[in-house]
Write an enzyme that holds these catalytic residues in place. Structure first.
Site, PDB file in Angstrom:
ATOM      1  N   ARG A 177       0.848  -1.184   0.000  1.00  0.00           N
ATOM      2  CA  ARG A 177       0.000   0.000   0.000  1.00  0.00           C
ATOM      3  C   ARG A 177       0.880   1.230   0.000  1.00  0.00           C
ATOM      4  O   ARG A 177       1.716   1.385   0.876  1.00  0.00           O
ATOM      5  CB  ARG A 177      -0.825   0.068   1.296  1.00  0.00           C
ATOM      6  CG  ARG A 177      -2.054  -0.646   1.292  1.00  0.00           C
ATOM      7  CD  ARG A 177      -3.028  -0.262   2.386  1.00  0.00           C
ATOM      8  NE  ARG A 177      -2.556   0.332   3.635  1.00  0.00           N
ATOM      9  CZ  ARG A 177      -3.368   0.735   4.594  1.00  0.00           C
ATOM     10  NH1 ARG A 177      -4.677   0.620   4.429  1.00  0.00           N
ATOM     11  NH2 ARG A 177      -2.926   1.248   5.712  1.00  0.00           N
TER      12      ARG A 177
ATOM     13  N   THR B  87      -1.018   7.511  -0.964  1.00  0.00           N
ATOM     14  CA  THR B  87      -2.271   7.365  -1.731  1.00  0.00           C
ATOM     15  C   THR B  87      -3.122   6.191  -1.238  1.00  0.00           C
ATOM     16  O   THR B  87      -4.298   6.100  -1.563  1.00  0.00           O
ATOM     17  CB  THR B  87      -1.968   7.120  -3.218  1.00  0.00           C
ATOM     18  OG1 THR B  87      -1.299   5.842  -3.333  1.00  0.00           O
ATOM     19  CG2 THR B  87      -1.085   8.215  -3.792  1.00  0.00           C
TER      20      THR B  87
ATOM     21  N   ASP C  34       0.568  -2.479  12.426  1.00  0.00           N
ATOM     22  CA  ASP C  34       1.054  -2.905  11.111  1.00  0.00           C
ATOM     23  C   ASP C  34       1.450  -4.377  11.171  1.00  0.00           C
ATOM     24  O   ASP C  34       2.443  -4.742  11.804  1.00  0.00           O
ATOM     25  CB  ASP C  34       2.256  -2.039  10.694  1.00  0.00           C
ATOM     26  CG  ASP C  34       2.651  -2.303   9.253  1.00  0.00           C
ATOM     27  OD1 ASP C  34       2.937  -3.482   8.919  1.00  0.00           O
ATOM     28  OD2 ASP C  34       2.664  -1.365   8.454  1.00  0.00           O
TER      29      ASP C  34
ATOM     30  N   ASP D 108       5.022  -5.354   9.857  1.00  0.00           N
ATOM     31  CA  ASP D 108       6.077  -4.916  10.776  1.00  0.00           C
ATOM     32  C   ASP D 108       6.105  -5.783  12.026  1.00  0.00           C
ATOM     33  O   ASP D 108       7.193  -6.109  12.533  1.00  0.00           O
ATOM     34  CB  ASP D 108       5.859  -3.449  11.179  1.00  0.00           C
ATOM     35  CG  ASP D 108       6.351  -2.485  10.112  1.00  0.00           C
ATOM     36  OD1 ASP D 108       7.080  -2.929   9.201  1.00  0.00           O
ATOM     37  OD2 ASP D 108       6.003  -1.302  10.194  1.00  0.00           O
TER      38      ASP D 108
HETATM   39  C1  PRP Z   1      -0.934  -4.349   4.621  1.00  0.00           C
HETATM   40  C2  PRP Z   1      -1.694  -5.644   4.776  1.00  0.00           C
HETATM   41  C3  PRP Z   1      -2.493  -5.707   3.518  1.00  0.00           C
HETATM   42  C4  PRP Z   1      -2.820  -4.244   3.271  1.00  0.00           C
HETATM   43  C5  PRP Z   1      -4.215  -3.991   3.713  1.00  0.00           C
HETATM   44  O1  PRP Z   1       0.163  -4.536   3.808  1.00  0.00           O
HETATM   45  O2  PRP Z   1      -0.871  -6.765   4.991  1.00  0.00           O
HETATM   46  O3  PRP Z   1      -1.787  -6.262   2.419  1.00  0.00           O
HETATM   47  O4  PRP Z   1      -1.909  -3.484   4.069  1.00  0.00           O
HETATM   48  O5  PRP Z   1      -4.597  -2.704   3.415  1.00  0.00           O
HETATM   49  P1  PRP Z   1      -5.735  -2.375   2.354  1.00  0.00           P
HETATM   50  O6  PRP Z   1      -6.877  -3.286   2.626  1.00  0.00           O
HETATM   51  O7  PRP Z   1      -6.064  -0.923   2.650  1.00  0.00           O
HETATM   52  O8  PRP Z   1      -5.163  -2.533   0.980  1.00  0.00           O
HETATM   53  P2  PRP Z   1       1.242  -3.381   3.535  1.00  0.00           P
HETATM   54  O9  PRP Z   1       0.857  -2.595   2.337  1.00  0.00           O
HETATM   55  O10 PRP Z   1       1.447  -2.594   4.808  1.00  0.00           O
HETATM   56  O11 PRP Z   1       2.511  -4.199   3.113  1.00  0.00           O
HETATM   57  P3  PRP Z   1       3.399  -5.234   3.948  1.00  0.00           P
HETATM   58  O12 PRP Z   1       2.611  -6.511   4.052  1.00  0.00           O
HETATM   59  O13 PRP Z   1       4.595  -5.399   3.092  1.00  0.00           O
HETATM   60  O14 PRP Z   1       3.699  -4.654   5.302  1.00  0.00           O
HETATM   61  N1  URA Z   2      -2.275  -2.830   7.153  1.00  0.00           N
HETATM   62  C1  URA Z   2      -1.904  -3.210   8.406  1.00  0.00           C
HETATM   63  O1  URA Z   2      -0.900  -3.904   8.570  1.00  0.00           O
HETATM   64  N2  URA Z   2      -2.635  -2.781   9.431  1.00  0.00           N
HETATM   65  C2  URA Z   2      -3.739  -2.018   9.287  1.00  0.00           C
HETATM   66  O2  URA Z   2      -4.386  -1.660  10.285  1.00  0.00           O
HETATM   67  C3  URA Z   2      -4.104  -1.640   7.974  1.00  0.00           C
HETATM   68  C4  URA Z   2      -3.358  -2.064   6.937  1.00  0.00           C
END
Ligand code: PRP
Ligand code: URA
Length: 211
Positions: free
Chosen positions: A106, A110, A202, A205
């Site tokens: 994400r 944006t 997160d 993380d």
């Molecule tokens: C997080 C999560 C989803 C997404 C959800 O990933 O694991 O993939 O956000 O958000 P959305 O429903 O608004 O799209 P992130 O983009 O933080 O990437 P990561 O898994 O690499 O930490």
């Molecule tokens: N992605 C995450 O990891 N946590 C949230 O709360 C939303 C998106």
């Protein structure tokens, strides 16, 4: 509890583990273990409609009339990164499962999803696909992943997450009404940064210890 295509698991073991997962004091090690365990418990339910066939098995004593899995095999597709944390729990339950990967992140400004990687099993079109991601927030990442798989001709898709926001459920059921959504908890809302409230922070993380 089922609401059309949305299934929220209220099993006490799952709810207990989700409570521990949410705790900001839970360590990276415990967090990882909990994600894996919850995914395994959920997979038990998510796969309960798999078709079975009658088979006769010779025990040391006599022939037993048994049931074994038949029909489509399963593939799981974690959305990178955080979906990776759910893989091992499911592999323990279904050792022959094939695993594809979709890399999406994400954009922090944006909030739009960006695809940076995709590798799928060759026979994925013949499999029932379960997409894995701990978090369904706006639904943008899940919707993009499902759209991507559908473009590849995959027509049997389920989506499994740990925490879902109402906004993500609404988006996903609108974009992909044919896809069943399984979650361990449905939370209140998103905050101004599109994080789930109360959520767990997160997920990526916390799984990988990168915050
Ligand atoms: C997080 C999560 C989803 C997404 C959800 O990933 O694991 O993939 O956000 O958000 P959305 O429903 O608004 O799209 P992130 O983009 O933080 O990437 P990561 O898994 O690499 O930490
Ligand atoms: N992605 C995450 O990891 N946590 C949230 O709360 C939303 C998106």
């Amino acid at each position: 509890m089922a609401d059309d295509n949305v299934f929220v698991f209220d099993h006490p073991l799952i709810q207990h583990k989700v409570a521990l997962l949410r705790d900001k004091n839970t360590s990276t090690k415990e967090f990882r273990e909990l994600v894996e365990e919850i995914a395994m418990l959920m997979a038990y339910e998510v796969t309960k409609d798999l078709p079975v066939e009658d088979v006769d098995i010779d025990t040391p004593v006599a022939t037993a009339h048994c049931k074994m899995l038949s029909g489509k095999s399963i593939a799981i597709v974690p959305i990178l990164r955080a979906g990776l944390g759910m893989v091992d729990g499911i592999v323990k339950l279904i050792p022959n499962v094939k695993v594809g990967h979709i890399g999406l992140y994400r954009d922090p400004v944006t909030i739009e999803p960006h695809t940076y990687y995709c590798k799928l099993p060759e026979d994925i079109n013949e499999r029932e696909v379960i997409i894995l991601d701990p978090m369904l927030a706006t639904g943008g990442s899940a919707s993009a992943a499902i759209g991507y798989l559908k473009e590849k001709g995959i027509d049997s898709i389920k989506f499994m997450c740990l925490i879902a926001a109402p906004e993500g459920i609404e988006r996903l059921t609108k974009d992909h009404p044919d896809v069943k959504i399984y979650c361990a908890a449905k939370d209140e809302r998103l905050n101004d940064h599109s994080y789930i409230v109360p959520g767990l922070g997160d997920a990526g993380d916390r799984i990988f210890g990168t915050n």
